[in-house]
Enzyme design. Structure first.
Site, mmCIF file in Angstrom:
data_model
loop_
_atom_site.group_PDB
_atom_site.id
_atom_site.type_symbol
_atom_site.label_atom_id
_atom_site.label_comp_id
_atom_site.label_asym_id
_atom_site.label_seq_id
_atom_site.Cartn_x
_atom_site.Cartn_y
_atom_site.Cartn_z
ATOM 1 N N TYR B 287 37.836 41.958 46.427
ATOM 2 C CA TYR B 287 36.764 41.033 46.814
ATOM 3 C C TYR B 287 35.573 41.117 45.874
ATOM 4 O O TYR B 287 34.856 40.136 45.680
ATOM 5 C CB TYR B 287 36.376 41.227 48.282
ATOM 6 C CG TYR B 287 37.293 40.420 49.148
ATOM 7 C CD1 TYR B 287 37.078 39.062 49.331
ATOM 8 C CD2 TYR B 287 38.442 40.982 49.689
ATOM 9 C CE1 TYR B 287 37.958 38.287 50.069
ATOM 10 C CE2 TYR B 287 39.329 40.205 50.428
ATOM 11 C CZ TYR B 287 39.077 38.852 50.618
ATOM 12 O OH TYR B 287 39.948 38.080 51.321
ATOM 13 N N HIS B 440 36.907 43.019 55.628
ATOM 14 C CA HIS B 440 38.150 43.192 54.882
ATOM 15 C C HIS B 440 38.593 44.653 54.810
ATOM 16 O O HIS B 440 39.506 44.997 54.070
ATOM 17 C CB HIS B 440 38.007 42.605 53.472
ATOM 18 C CG HIS B 440 37.883 41.124 53.492
ATOM 19 N ND1 HIS B 440 38.896 40.315 53.954
ATOM 20 C CD2 HIS B 440 36.867 40.291 53.152
ATOM 21 C CE1 HIS B 440 38.513 39.058 53.884
ATOM 22 N NE2 HIS B 440 37.290 39.005 53.414
#
Lengths: 758, 758
Positions: B287, B440
């Site tokens: 990410y 996440h």
């Protein structure tokens, strides 16, 4: 290779006659008298006196040769520094003594050529010292303690490896022959080489006197040392086998192959029998690669010492043709197709293929395509043929080795089926309709595997073995090779009633072969092969027609597969697709069981887990998957009673010997005559770096059988844009010149030849 | 990056003060008056007027730039030839309209720079024409018809992708700004850009006003267009968030993350919060890579247009530090370690990393190591920073980018655990003891993965998603991401009582982080990291010490793993090793079941099949496997009551969403305090081409725990030659200067620091 094809036939016949007459004379004494043998110059086998001079003159200006020399020198210097080790034999393959003696044979051969090329006595001394240690040990050495082999060796657990040793060590001996005194030579020949040659031949006729890759090594070993020793008895024994040997014609070897059913033996018989006129080797490319080395080095030695034999012309030059066949039996990465027992990953980078490519270049027609493979191999033989290649590359003669669609007939006369490879762009289909393939054959008539750019799309499992990895059954064949890898269900072909072809019996399978119906690669965009098999299941006839079609409306060439089955009774047909990677989508709803059970109890089915099952929902069954960044789709004409099974290999595999790989299987029950029609598309791509999925869906809207009679099968392929193509194959008449007229839905189609596509 | 570290602090503070004071002022009106904004020169964001001149002057003499330009030109010329398509939005990711608008944003950005560099009006016209089509469509465009997102976009199904579009298209607009008439600009700004910026911000505060990678894109998008339009309101909103926005502090997004728990927002907060002072990004490298682009291009634009902000010095230069951290979070092939939700295969070859490397080179301290990565990437940005890289390479300044062992602290202040990477030769250990990692994050405290030369030895599963592959759940997170990939049992760490860390609950997990005990990489041969976790299971403390040790008696560096568990009650501990490849050997007898059943019913266990089970037969459990031509062995100190389980992923996976991969799992039941001690060796190699197996056996004869107290754990490692090494780790005192004396078997060991090894 065409030079051989067009040689004056008379010369060839006269040589053949010489060989045959020799064969007949040899019952009581050596047929070649000493006087017939060329003057005993050394070295003379794979590196010659003249070759040595030429090599020395070119050193420093032939990069690929110079680099190979440098690497080999570094390797051998390091070995010499470590000292000589000649341990008492003890282990199976993968064990210490096995590995050590194997390394020794390699080191000896290399040290020998280094001595010749570099003229540095240290290499000769090293070879001599090690040979003397072998002499000292061998003269009292008993048979190897491990008992598993049908032909136990002395240095190794099997005569095969003893033969490997002698093939290499003969070359080393040749290289230092003149360095040794007569007494030293006498000692080595009397205590080591001659008894060694006798042990692997007359003392083990069940190993030596056969048509088999093992025997080829044995024959070459005896012949090579015979050439160095100028011993016509041995040369004769190499070429024609052991005089008067009588073997049990029903005995079998460790792999279940007959030892010597028809009494043929010797190097020439080993060329004659397993190679088809196209150069296809009956056991398949993996074993051809293995057998290639002794075939070629002995042939080279024979050519150099006995050029009058014209061995490279034997059987219309089949030895060199076989190299071309072998190179064509590789995927885009140079890996051999794993037909029959073949370990995946073996490729033309193996040293045997360096030998093959170099010898083929020098003794063939200097095919510039071979130079590109030599370049990829990035090394050459340190001998006359390696020099030829190095000079070819240096002189800028390299051209690409273009692999095209090719049909290779099987059988000594090319009449026992064969193997076809269809190629278009990055797609390669390998279609097998060959004979049994000796003891290494699988029961997979009309099976295929599919590749894209060297990656397997639909796989042939290969063998169940971890060659030379001792932890896995001593590196030998695992029991799963028989229970799984050889079984029909392990292959992309039809299994009837959950029983393998020929009941999975070698005795039956080795009597039969499939038959080519037609092969066509004239049309650039449509390559087709069609073959039939009537014996795998008595009463059932299978005709499989496979086409790789490059159609402008599709991104990549696709595979059209038409398997027409005609049977005298109702059967269950299983039709698997061994795919790799991740399931993407299906146009049918499937159920996945809570627990996984084996699909069956025998014939390979005991090794398959059932992971899911379904019924078709449409006229076409559609299934897509993703593997290594590429998308694939199967579209198959469905029968509403079909079952669709998801299977995975790995059941009843208590030692984790099998790879846990998947298949989608179509099952059609209680059916007499039927036709499986499918298309496999490779399409699009996915990159985890850009994370973009391109053309991830099948382009086929409908696949339909429009005619299926005794004479013709016709299918239409309609793509997503609504464009329809028609493919018709002639099921009976395989003539290229036949005129056909067929009415389909009130339209008359007229064409010449075996198939129609438009 | 040190230039930032040593900058005069006063300057930094004054800038920070400016920013903070701006932030306070912004409650009622834009804080930056028009007069404060630099003169409105174009282009000015990533390519500047001065940069364009310099590029034009160097064209033809800067190979990597020239080649990139040529490729981009060819690509855009082809796009222009195909014509403009601006379809009405309809699809999720992977669908046609999604892909088309995505391609458009890329094309627009590239066409913009081509116009500047090549001074060819056709590119400007293309950009203008397409922008006008967007303007025409956008002014009446409703919210996107797909409803799954918590923040639906207009061009795309989620605001995130709308923001992507604007970040790129702002650059295109900047490039053709002066090509357009004032009327044209007015039209675009009034009907397209301003409403677009408002839609993704003030109309979607739940998307925009957060600390999250989504919001970073949103902030950058608003800021970039604000810079081009010279609009201080937008720039202000970009930097500081939406004035006075009040959000539900308990609301969650589609991934289960809190929308805005603590009220922080804006670009600066998005730098402040997720980045640790070491540059570690809390969600992990996958990410970070995604977020990097908006961070850097907006920073670059801000630096060019508003250099007085010194954005690259913000938080002690963390933006550029983060690039160094990110590059260190890649394996030998440049692939990001898939910590938390990370798709495998994403690497520094992704375009966002081209941006990162080029910007880091230009605006950082011209690290010559970055040039080697740029060379591997084989392309540069077509802008000022790309030029800087191209000139650096051209001038021969390239040096290797050496990745060493590194410890990266997590948390805004670097106090919330972290990630360590231990490297020696080809072996890389990634050890995670970080904070939750936002929505996440996975529940895998003290977990690790192990690599050899870029190949996974023991894997982290990564995410359960096929990004942008529509057939798999629209390319979005699959349900198995929660039920499998995030669960503790999916990772190489301890699962207690078949329950995930923090009960698998984000609310709990996000409150905690592990704690570094010590990290040591001073000794070239022994790199150690030790960390503890006390909150994953209340009442249970875990201390894991992992060392990569290069010992002269071993072929390759090995991993020593000591997991010490202390609990107030008896538990079951499961300790898996997610290996790849083929089982070779085990020193215990195992049973394989006839049918495969799920190992459990929840917390990830429902996805594991039990393929085999065993009890240890020795004090050490030994297990070997072969993967991609390399051998690996696990040696683990065994407890006679241990169970050894063979598992495979794939149970209860009705859509075949999971990869069928294996693990060996050690299970210790009914135990309070215990210590798992293991060594993973990489050794030898196997080539299917040479078929030779080198060093295929473990070199460890015995692994033994000789002391295990509150203060110390000591293990001896005895190799096959009988040589013994002792490793002692201090479990309490982590001081580098502490003096230790410990008596083991009547011998006193004395050392300074955290561990002893000899």
């Amino acid at each position: 290779m065409s030079i051989f094809k067009y040689r004056v036939q008379a010369i060839f016949i006269s040589i053949l006659f010489t060989l045959i007459s020799c064969s007949k004379e040899k019952t009581s004494s050596p047929t070649l008298s000493s006087s017939e043998i060329s003057n005993n110059q050394h070295p003379s086998l794979i590196i010659t006196k003249a070759g040595v001079e030429k090599i020395r003159a070119n050193l420093g200006s032939i990069p690929i040769f110079d680099e190979t020399l440098e690497k080999v020198k570094a390797e051998i210097d390091a070995e010499i520094a470590l000292g000589i080790e000649v341990p008492i034999p003890k282990d199976y393959s993968g064990g210490y003594t096995h590995s050590r003696h194997k390394r020794n044979w390699q080191t000896l051969q290399k040290a020998g050529v280094l001595y010749q090329i570099l003229d540095d006595e240290k290499y000769a001394k090293y070879v001599k010292d090690m040979l003397m240690e072998y002499e000292e040990m061998y003269k009292t050495l008993p048979v190897h303690p491990k008992t598993r082999s049908y032909a136990r060796g002395k240095l190794f657990w099997q005569c095969l490896n003893d033969s490997n040793w002698l093939v290499y060590v003969s070359q080393a001996y040749d290289c230092i022959y003149n360095y040794l005194s007569k007494e030293e030579r006498n000692k080595l020949e009397t205590n080591l080489f001659r008894p060694f040659a006798d042990y692997i031949s007359v003392e083990n006729p069940q190993f030596y006197n056969r048509v088999h890759n093992h025997s080829t090594w044995g024959n070459a070993a005896v012949g090579m040392i015979g050439l160095v020793m100028n011993d016509s008895v041995l040369i004769d024994r190499a070429l024609f086998g052991i005089k008067g040997a009588e073997l049990d014609k029903t005995a079998k070897d460790n792999d279940g192959g007959f030892i010597n059913k028809d009494g043929k033996a010797g190097f020439l018989a080993n060329i004659e029998e397993p190679f088809s006129p196209d150069g296809y080797y009956n056991e398949g490319p993996y074993y051809q690669r293995y057998a290639m080395y002794p075939f070629l080095v002995f042939a080279e030695g024979l050519n150099n010492v006995k050029p009058e034999y014209k061995i490279f012309d034997y059987k219309e030059g089949v030895l060199l043709k076989s190299i071309n066949a072998l190179l064509n039996l590789t995927d885009a990465d140079g890996d051999f197709f794993p037909l029959n027992d073949g370990q995946k990953g073996m490729s033309y980078y193996t040293s045997a293929l360096v030998t093959a490519v170099d010898i083929s270049y020098k003794y063939g027609n200097k095919d510039p395509g071979l130079l590109s493979i030599a370049k990829e191999q990035n090394r050459v033989l340190l001998d006359d043929s390696g020099l030829a290649v190095a000079l070819g590359i240096k002189n800028g003669e390299t051209k690409p080795f273009n692999k095209k669609s090719i049909n290779l007939a099987d059988g000594p006369k090319g009449t026992q089926g064969g193997v076809s490879i269809l190629r278009n762009e990055d797609i390669e289909l390998v279609f097998k309709y060959a004979a049994q393939g000796s003891s290494h054959g699988h029961y997979d008539k009309l099976s295929y595997s599919l590749y894209e750019k060297g990656e397997e799309v639909l796989q042939d499992y290969g063998l169940a073995r971890f060659v030379n990895i001792e932890q896995k059954g001593g590196g030998n064949y695992l029991k799963e090779n028989k229970t799984w890898a050889k079984q029909t269900i392990a292959h992309n072909t039809v299994t009837q009633n959950e029983t393998s072809h020929f009941e999975g019996k070698y005795e039956i399978g080795s009597k039969h072969h499939s038959i080519l119906h037609y092969f066509s690669s004239e049309n650039e965009n449509v390559h087709v092969v069609s073959a039939k098999e009537d014996n795998a299941y008595p009463g059932t006839e299978m005709l499989r027609t496979m086409a790789i079609i490059k159609d402008e409306d599709f991104e990549k060439p696709y595979l059209l597969d038409i398997m027409k089955i005609t049977s005298s009774k109702a059967n269950q047909y299983d039709f698997p697709f061994y795919f790799f990677g991740q399931v993407l989508a299906a146009n049918f709803e499937y159920n996945t069981p809570k627990t996984l059970k084996a699909l069956g109890s025998k014939n390979g089915y005991q090794h398959l887990y059932l992971e899911g099952s379904a019924k078709p929902k449409n006229n076409n069954t559609k299934f897509s998957w993703l593997n290594k960044g590429k998308f694939y789709s199967l579209t198959s004409v469905a029968n509403t009673n079909d079952e669709i099974l998801f299977t995975r290999i790995g059941a009843n595999d208590p030692d984790f010997n099998l790879r846990r790989e998947a298949a989608l299987m179509l099952r059609r029950k209680n059916t007499k005559n039927t036709t499986f029609v499918s298309i496999i598309e490779a399409h699009g791509n996915y990159s985890p770096v850009t994370e973009s999925a391109v053309n991830s869906n099948s382009s086929i809207k409908e696949l339909k059988v429009v005619i299926d009679t005794i004479d013709y099968t016709a299918v239409t392929i309609t793509n997503e844009d609504g464009k329809t193509k028609l493919f018709i194959t002639s099921n009976i008449n395989a003539s290229k010149d036949a005129e056909h007229i067929l009415k389909i839905n009130d339209t008359n189609y007229q064409w010449t030849g075996t198939y129609y596509f438009k």
